[in-house]
Design a protein around this motif. Structure first.
Motif, PDB file in Angstrom:
ATOM      1  N   LEU A  83       0.874  -1.168   0.000  1.00  0.00           N
ATOM      2  CA  LEU A  83       0.000   0.000   0.000  1.00  0.00           C
ATOM      3  C   LEU A  83       0.914   1.221   0.000  1.00  0.00           C
ATOM      4  O   LEU A  83       1.598   1.498   0.985  1.00  0.00           O
ATOM      5  N   LEU A  84       0.934   1.919  -1.138  1.00  0.00           N
ATOM      6  CA  LEU A  84       1.895   3.005  -1.341  1.00  0.00           C
ATOM      7  C   LEU A  84       1.265   4.345  -0.946  1.00  0.00           C
ATOM      8  O   LEU A  84       0.248   4.744  -1.510  1.00  0.00           O
ATOM      9  N   VAL A  85       1.867   5.019   0.027  1.00  0.00           N
ATOM     10  CA  VAL A  85       1.323   6.273   0.567  1.00  0.00           C
ATOM     11  C   VAL A  85       2.278   7.405   0.248  1.00  0.00           C
ATOM     12  O   VAL A  85       3.488   7.261   0.451  1.00  0.00           O
ATOM     13  N   GLU A  86       1.740   8.526  -0.237  1.00  0.00           N
ATOM     14  CA  GLU A  86       2.634   9.651  -0.521  1.00  0.00           C
ATOM     15  C   GLU A  86       2.131  10.931   0.151  1.00  0.00           C
ATOM     16  O   GLU A  86       1.305  11.650  -0.403  1.00  0.00           O
ATOM     17  N   LYS A 103       3.954  -2.450  -8.416  1.00  0.00           N
ATOM     18  CA  LYS A 103       2.585  -2.989  -8.517  1.00  0.00           C
ATOM     19  C   LYS A 103       1.853  -2.947  -7.169  1.00  0.00           C
ATOM     20  O   LYS A 103       1.420  -3.975  -6.636  1.00  0.00           O
ATOM     21  N   PRO A 104       1.685  -1.756  -6.599  1.00  0.00           N
ATOM     22  CA  PRO A 104       1.041  -1.679  -5.281  1.00  0.00           C
ATOM     23  C   PRO A 104      -0.436  -2.056  -5.366  1.00  0.00           C
ATOM     24  O   PRO A 104      -1.043  -1.950  -6.437  1.00  0.00           O
ATOM     25  N   CYS A 105      -1.020  -2.475  -4.240  1.00  0.00           N
ATOM     26  CA  CYS A 105      -2.452  -2.802  -4.230  1.00  0.00           C
ATOM     27  C   CYS A 105      -3.278  -1.519  -4.285  1.00  0.00           C
ATOM     28  O   CYS A 105      -4.420  -1.533  -4.729  1.00  0.00           O
ATOM     29  N   ALA A 106      -2.706  -0.417  -3.823  1.00  0.00           N
ATOM     30  CA  ALA A 106      -3.370   0.889  -3.933  1.00  0.00           C
ATOM     31  C   ALA A 106      -2.349   1.988  -3.704  1.00  0.00           C
ATOM     32  O   ALA A 106      -1.285   1.755  -3.128  1.00  0.00           O
ATOM     33  N   TYR A 107      -2.710   3.178  -4.170  1.00  0.00           N
ATOM     34  CA  TYR A 107      -1.862   4.359  -3.996  1.00  0.00           C
ATOM     35  C   TYR A 107      -2.673   5.419  -3.270  1.00  0.00           C
ATOM     36  O   TYR A 107      -3.815   5.699  -3.642  1.00  0.00           O
ATOM     37  N   ILE A 133      -6.750   4.203  -6.523  1.00  0.00           N
ATOM     38  CA  ILE A 133      -6.228   5.425  -5.917  1.00  0.00           C
ATOM     39  C   ILE A 133      -7.193   5.926  -4.844  1.00  0.00           C
ATOM     40  O   ILE A 133      -8.397   6.028  -5.089  1.00  0.00           O
ATOM     41  N   HIS A 134      -6.670   6.202  -3.666  1.00  0.00           N
ATOM     42  CA  HIS A 134      -7.468   6.814  -2.591  1.00  0.00           C
ATOM     43  C   HIS A 134      -6.825   8.148  -2.255  1.00  0.00           C
ATOM     44  O   HIS A 134      -5.889   8.197  -1.464  1.00  0.00           O
ATOM     45  N   ALA A 135      -7.278   9.215  -2.892  1.00  0.00           N
ATOM     46  CA  ALA A 135      -6.667  10.530  -2.683  1.00  0.00           C
ATOM     47  C   ALA A 135      -7.232  11.156  -1.423  1.00  0.00           C
ATOM     48  O   ALA A 135      -8.435  11.136  -1.197  1.00  0.00           O
ATOM     49  N   ALA A 136      -6.351  11.709  -0.579  1.00  0.00           N
ATOM     50  CA  ALA A 136      -6.798  12.325   0.676  1.00  0.00           C
ATOM     51  C   ALA A 136      -6.323  13.761   0.740  1.00  0.00           C
ATOM     52  O   ALA A 136      -5.127  14.021   0.753  1.00  0.00           O
ATOM     53  N   ALA A 150      -8.985   2.593   2.435  1.00  0.00           N
ATOM     54  CA  ALA A 150      -7.770   2.030   1.816  1.00  0.00           C
ATOM     55  C   ALA A 150      -7.601   0.549   2.171  1.00  0.00           C
ATOM     56  O   ALA A 150      -7.870   0.153   3.303  1.00  0.00           O
ATOM     57  N   PRO A 151      -7.159  -0.266   1.206  1.00  0.00           N
ATOM     58  CA  PRO A 151      -7.004  -1.706   1.473  1.00  0.00           C
ATOM     59  C   PRO A 151      -5.793  -1.995   2.369  1.00  0.00           C
ATOM     60  O   PRO A 151      -4.984  -1.112   2.638  1.00  0.00           O
ATOM     61  N   GLN A 152      -5.658  -3.230   2.806  1.00  0.00           N
ATOM     62  CA  GLN A 152      -4.532  -3.656   3.640  1.00  0.00           C
ATOM     63  C   GLN A 152      -3.336  -4.022   2.763  1.00  0.00           C
ATOM     64  O   GLN A 152      -3.499  -4.422   1.631  1.00  0.00           O
ATOM     65  N   GLY A 153      -2.151  -3.908   3.317  1.00  0.00           N
ATOM     66  CA  GLY A 153      -0.932  -4.311   2.604  1.00  0.00           C
ATOM     67  C   GLY A 153       0.247  -3.728   3.345  1.00  0.00           C
ATOM     68  O   GLY A 153       0.068  -2.818   4.159  1.00  0.00           O
TER      69      GLY A 153
END
Ligand code: TRP
Length: 321
Positions: A83-86, A103-107, A133-136, A150-153
């Motif tokens: 799960l890639l967080v920026e 290849k992340p499960c979500a960004y 993509i889960h934009a915050a 956001a999914p787990q990972g």
């Protein structure tokens, strides 16, 4: 399903009242200062993107080259399905280099600049149709929370652009600690850090010949005029960028060209000629200095990459599993 429908948008951005009270408090201090997060309204975010393309501004180019060169190694260390967080990923400009390998499960990009974030997330979704993509929209200097959807990972935080240098060292440790908490045991941090170097190269990077960085700095005052009813006369303020060698930081200031009084709503502020408003710092670190900071925050160094000219570094850290 179209691309836009894969973007979840969470709006937690700061209010006008907070902007106003931060500005008033900052301008009452001597030396006066304004928190740098307010650079990034729509105009400021655009100007910032322009800075990253300037000939003098080497950090972006150096960092992108390093990421491209070492993307496979990074993916090899971190693995796929994370799960890639920026935090601060408003323009989603560098993450695309990592996506193919990781290849992340979500960004999850987090940024204070809402429109900028929304547009960038949509562009990225069009480019990578498989990516969730889960934009915050959030002020990550105040709170760093995963959007509940956001999914787990395994969490991987990506913090490029040497934005860590915009905190003072104690603030950087605290921020790194909050990233360590966010990613949790076994989580990673991939972070870009600008290196100490010749003063001339540093000062040129923050005071370009075309004056884009000056516009960026002055936009802070223009924004106060636009949003808070201020009456800064922009012609009476000058952009300054100086390398403070003792503290290892670039300092950006706005210098008053004359004695003047500025009004913001019902408040007024006096400035002497040559008095400055301190608008930002950008700390520079050797590899060893930065490793020591991250260690204090609970990270273990996994890898460091530095370019041939020794301009910039990318560190991979992990929280013990
Ligand atoms: N964090 C980067 C740096 O310090 C980018 C940045 C933040 C910046 N604020 C800036 C660059 C102001 C130029 C001017 O270099």
């Amino acid at each position: 399903m179209n691309n836009a429908s894969k973007i979840e948008f969470h709006d937690l951005h700061t209010t006008r009242d907070e902007f106003l009270s931060d500005v008033i408090n900052g301008l009452r201090q001597r030396p006066a200062s304004i928190p740098p997060k307010y650079f990034y309204d729509a105009k400021g975010s655009k100007l910032f993107d322009a800075i990253t393309e300037l000939a003098e501004y080497y950090p972006t180019r150096s960092e992108i080259a390093l990421l491209k060169q070492h993307a496979d190694e990074i993916a090899g260390e971190v693995g796929t399905g994370s799960l890639l967080v920026e935090p601060g990923g408003g323009s989603c400009a560098k993450v695309h280099i990592l996506l193919k390998g990781l290849k992340p499960c979500a960004y999850v990009p987090m940024d204070i600049s809402k429109d900028h974030l929304q547009m960038a997330a949509q562009e990225l979704a069009a480019q990578f149709p498989w990516l969730e993509i889960h934009a915050a929209c959030t002020d990550f200097t105040r709170e760093m929370k995963m959007p509940p959807s956001a999914p787990q990972g395994t969490k991987v935080a990506f913090f490029p652009g040497s934005s860590i240098g915009n905190f003072d060292p104690a603030g950087a440790v605290a921020f790194l600690q909050s990233i360590a908490t966010l990613v949790g045991p076994g989580g990673y941090l991939l972070i870009g850090v600008d290196l100490k170097k010749d003063k001339k190269i540093l000062e040129a990077a923050y005071d370009d010949a075309a004056g884009v960085t000056a516009q960026f700095n002055l936009n802070l005052l223009a924004r106060i005029n636009r949003e808070l009813g201020g009456n800064f006369d922009l012609a009476q303020w000058q952009h300054l960028a100086l390398y403070n060698e003792a503290l290892g930081r670039i300092e950006m200031h706005l210098r008053s060209r004359c004695q003047q009084t500025v009004k913001i709503g019902s408040e007024s502020f006096d400035f002497a000629q040559d008095e400055t408003i301190h608008s930002e710092n950008s700390y520079k670190y050797s590899v060893e200095e930065f490793n020591a900071l991250a260690t204090q925050a609970g990270f273990v160094s996994q890898q460091v990459w530095v370019d041939d000219k020794q301009l910039f570094s990318i560190h991979l850290f992990r929280v013990k599993p």
